[in-house]
Design a protein around this motif. Sequence first.
Motif, mmCIF file in Angstrom:
data_model
loop_
_atom_site.group_PDB
_atom_site.id
_atom_site.type_symbol
_atom_site.label_atom_id
_atom_site.label_comp_id
_atom_site.label_asym_id
_atom_site.label_seq_id
_atom_site.Cartn_x
_atom_site.Cartn_y
_atom_site.Cartn_z
ATOM 1 N N ILE A 1 -14.676 8.575 -18.998
ATOM 2 C CA ILE A 1 -13.872 9.799 -19.108
ATOM 3 C C ILE A 1 -12.640 9.617 -18.228
ATOM 4 C CG2 ILE A 1 -13.750 12.303 -18.895
ATOM 5 C CD1 ILE A 1 -16.761 12.439 -18.832
ATOM 6 N N VAL A 2 -11.475 9.952 -18.784
ATOM 7 C CA VAL A 2 -10.229 9.950 -18.013
ATOM 8 C C VAL A 2 -9.746 11.388 -17.898
ATOM 9 C CG1 VAL A 2 -7.864 9.101 -17.854
ATOM 10 C CG2 VAL A 2 -9.623 7.677 -18.915
ATOM 11 N N ALA A 3 -9.346 11.792 -16.700
ATOM 12 C CA ALA A 3 -8.820 13.140 -16.476
ATOM 13 C C ALA A 3 -7.426 13.032 -15.853
ATOM 14 C CB ALA A 3 -9.743 13.946 -15.573
ATOM 15 N N ILE A 4 -6.508 13.827 -16.373
ATOM 16 C CA ILE A 4 -5.122 13.838 -15.900
ATOM 17 C C ILE A 4 -4.924 14.993 -14.926
ATOM 18 C CG2 ILE A 4 -2.697 13.881 -16.588
ATOM 19 C CD1 ILE A 4 -4.335 11.531 -17.791
ATOM 20 N N VAL A 5 -4.366 14.694 -13.757
ATOM 21 C CA VAL A 5 -4.007 15.731 -12.788
ATOM 22 C C VAL A 5 -2.480 15.786 -12.747
ATOM 23 C CG1 VAL A 5 -4.363 16.631 -10.467
ATOM 24 C CG2 VAL A 5 -6.024 15.014 -11.439
ATOM 25 N N PRO A 6 -1.858 16.706 -13.487
ATOM 26 C CA PRO A 6 -0.398 16.744 -13.559
ATOM 27 C C PRO A 6 0.271 16.759 -12.186
ATOM 28 C CG PRO A 6 -1.345 18.208 -15.194
ATOM 29 C CD PRO A 6 -2.480 17.753 -14.316
ATOM 30 N N GLU A 7 1.286 15.905 -12.059
ATOM 31 C CA GLU A 7 2.080 15.775 -10.828
ATOM 32 C C GLU A 7 1.270 15.248 -9.645
ATOM 33 O OE1 GLU A 7 5.297 15.895 -10.896
ATOM 34 O OE2 GLU A 7 5.214 16.505 -13.011
ATOM 35 N N VAL A 8 0.066 14.754 -9.910
ATOM 36 C CA VAL A 8 -0.749 14.150 -8.850
ATOM 37 C C VAL A 8 -1.179 12.744 -9.215
ATOM 38 C CG1 VAL A 8 -2.888 14.292 -7.498
ATOM 39 C CG2 VAL A 8 -1.604 16.378 -8.021
ATOM 40 N N GLY A 9 -1.914 12.578 -10.325
ATOM 41 C CA GLY A 9 -2.394 11.259 -10.697
ATOM 42 C C GLY A 9 -3.458 11.311 -11.768
ATOM 43 N N THR B 1 -2.802 7.736 -7.757
ATOM 44 C CA THR B 1 -1.809 8.804 -7.658
ATOM 45 C C THR B 1 -0.428 8.305 -8.081
ATOM 46 O OG1 THR B 1 -1.188 8.340 -5.365
ATOM 47 C CG2 THR B 1 -3.096 9.783 -5.728
ATOM 48 N N LEU B 2 0.468 9.252 -8.277
ATOM 49 C CA LEU B 2 1.814 8.917 -8.726
ATOM 50 C C LEU B 2 2.578 8.084 -7.703
ATOM 51 C CD1 LEU B 2 2.854 12.339 -10.308
ATOM 52 C CD2 LEU B 2 2.268 10.238 -11.523
ATOM 53 N N ASP B 3 2.228 8.211 -6.438
ATOM 54 C CA ASP B 3 2.912 7.417 -5.407
ATOM 55 C C ASP B 3 2.211 6.082 -5.138
ATOM 56 O OD1 ASP B 3 0.714 8.386 -4.093
ATOM 57 O OD2 ASP B 3 1.837 9.551 -2.600
ATOM 58 N N GLY B 4 1.229 5.736 -5.978
ATOM 59 C CA GLY B 4 0.607 4.419 -5.885
ATOM 60 C C GLY B 4 -0.613 4.329 -5.003
ATOM 61 N N ALA C 1 0.520 11.943 -16.242
ATOM 62 C CA ALA C 1 0.553 12.819 -15.070
ATOM 63 C C ALA C 1 1.984 13.121 -14.635
ATOM 64 C CB ALA C 1 -0.216 12.192 -13.914
ATOM 65 N N LYS C 2 2.953 12.436 -15.236
ATOM 66 C CA LYS C 2 4.369 12.592 -14.841
ATOM 67 C C LYS C 2 5.240 12.816 -16.078
ATOM 68 C CE LYS C 2 7.487 12.584 -11.520
ATOM 69 N NZ LYS C 2 7.524 13.681 -10.522
#
Length: 309
Positions: free
Chosen positions: A267-275, A47-50, A214-215
């Motif tokens: 496969i890589v998936a992007i979750v915007p504003e999450v991770g 996630t974006l917060d590590g 994601a950011k």
Amino acid sequence: MTNASLNQILDSACRSIQDQIGSGKVADYIPALARVDIKKFGASILTLDGESASFGDAKEPFSIQSISKVFSLTLVLNQIGDKLWERVHHEPSGNAFNSIVQLEMERGIPRNPFINAGALVLSDILLKDRTPDTSIQTILNFLNEIIGEKRIGIDHEVALSELETAHRNSSLVHFMKSCNNIENTVSDVLNVYCNHCSIAMSCEDLSRSMLFLAKEGFDPISNQRIISPELARRINSIMMLCGHYDASGDFAYRVGLPGKSGVGGGIVAIVPEVGVITVWSPGLNKNGNSLVGTSALEAIAKISNWNIL
């Protein structure tokens, strides 16, 4: 979100598809990939917060194949910006990733940067004022700088296998060169392309290296801007529309997230504003995407309620 809740989401989703592990067919047209154990399975979330979670073989490096096209696209967009779209379009192909018929119909302009022809043009652009070796090193430096360790490299056995069986890709480059859409030698373009597709990374590495998407192009862990917000949105849009070859619509329907697959089973998936979520299972479906990996991402998206739709 805490590590505990992330682990609960990942563990529940991955265990729900355990009976599928071993399904599909490895990419046996590349000899080195034909020997990969089809029962391997790994998954990771960052996630974006590590906060992070991992499952199974998440630490084991594998050949990322077409996932590497996201990195070459990022570098090329930073290099020449929207001038890229004069040489590569940004529309779904609806055809196999190595189709030469479509390329001929469209006079040497690839439909998007994630099919083979489009990624070969990216390799050609990366060669400007560089040798094949320095072009490949540019990609590796980019990845190692994001990760913060000099440990990402090429799987040379896979690279050699790719070069020895690159007949279709060679024909694509030759045709585009006849249409004046390739500036360098065919052998140099193939060298760069086959080597960057042979980069070896783990699920954890891939989740870390794509966190900036994601950011809006900003990496929150290194506190660095990797690419502008506008260009990051373009990359995510193309991943959503074109990231899974001629099954991109099916992936969007089932998972609902921008993503990129590779015939190595990742496969890589992007979750915007999450991770970022990464999965790996070498058995492919008929479209060249990980069969079990797609099911795992569908389960993760359902349990977490992460989607952009």
